[in-house]
Design an enzyme around this catalytic site. Sequence first.
Site, PDB file in Angstrom:
ATOM      1  N   SER A 151       0.711  -1.404   0.009  1.00  0.00           N
ATOM      2  CA  SER A 151       0.058   0.139   0.028  1.00  0.00           C
ATOM      3  C   SER A 151       0.874   1.217  -0.069  1.00  0.00           C
ATOM      4  CB  SER A 151      -0.941  -0.006   1.141  1.00  0.00           C
ATOM      5  OG  SER A 151      -2.067   1.060   0.982  1.00  0.00           O
ATOM      6  N   ASP A 279      -9.666  -3.829  -6.157  1.00  0.00           N
ATOM      7  CA  ASP A 279      -8.923  -3.234  -5.065  1.00  0.00           C
ATOM      8  C   ASP A 279     -10.025  -2.183  -4.604  1.00  0.00           C
ATOM      9  OD1 ASP A 279      -7.497  -1.723  -2.988  1.00  0.00           O
ATOM     10  OD2 ASP A 279      -5.735  -2.464  -3.818  1.00  0.00           O
ATOM     11  N   HIS A 308      -7.966  -5.375  -1.296  1.00  0.00           N
ATOM     12  CA  HIS A 308      -6.674  -4.660  -1.011  1.00  0.00           C
ATOM     13  C   HIS A 308      -5.961  -5.185  -0.071  1.00  0.00           C
ATOM     14  CE1 HIS A 308      -4.284  -0.724  -0.428  1.00  0.00           C
ATOM     15  NE2 HIS A 308      -4.153  -1.235   0.942  1.00  0.00           N
TER      16      HIS A 308
END
Length: 340
Positions: A151, A279, A308
């Site tokens: 991320s 996502d 995600h």
Amino acid sequence: MSPYDMPMKSSSSFNPSWWCRGAHAQTIAGALFRPTPRLKLNRRRFETPDGDFLDVDFLVADSLNGKSQAPLVLILHGLEGSSKASYVLALLAALQKRGLAGAAVNMRMCSGEANRLKQTYHSGKTEDLDFLIRECLKEFPGREMYLAGYSIGGNIVLKWLGENGFEARGKVQRAAVVSVPYDLTRAVEAMDRGFNREVYTQGLLGRLKKKVEAKQKAFPDALAYGGLKGCRTFRVFDGLVTAPLNGFRNADEYWEKTSCQFFLKNVKIPTLLIHAEDDPFFPGSLIPRDEIEKSGFIKTLFVPCGGHIGFVSGAWPWQQVPWLEERILEFLIKNHLSIP
């Protein structure tokens, strides 16, 4: 044959668990039900040049002794993560199983102890990564070093690679990143509406607010703390907190200057991007494919589903397949991209 030359056996195609279908199910199950192995970690504190500190957790294994030349993988967590995040521990366990060295970075504010300065960690804070890479190169001379980022940790990795261009080759051999928000402006737009805002954003902001409120005693005049209570979006939080504490004029400047999409063209080492098209934090439709396709150094593994940092696969919650960890190590350790 060394342990890290051993071939991986699983397929690169991702098959979600039958009991975990859909983007939100994958995202939530990945956070809550990913196996978290118990590992012996050695915490090291690195004093940063600006008077702060970074806590890094190293695998306790023979591969970390000074005589070993096992590659070292430096891991960066995502927003409000840490070295204790399940996805970080899963990768560390996979490294340990193969006799490799691993080090999990705790960004400032994320190691369980408040940092000393008013500045916070953020999506583009590459100076801390640069500092740790240099320290590890001094401590482990001659070793190959790889980067793995999740991320915003992945955003930092890609931004650092772009900032350093060909100079990164003398420091890092390869990198792999997962579920990166390549364009922070559009990522915030996605996070600040609908289900995302009510579930993910509120949870993340709740933890961030507590950390920032703790700064009020040490830095009472640093920002307008009273506005934190009613803050319900990243746009407001980044404008109220992240931007002023870290030297940006406003949230828009922060997002524009730190989004890794603007640095992709300068990535000059083999790098793998892993992303699920569904996502919810950064849908596949937002990925800067034109910039990625122009690169001779970037390889992509984009799959239809996975959420995600989810990628939950396996027959049962207690029998999960480490698909994500195998894909990362398969690229970092085994696969090679041709370098012009």
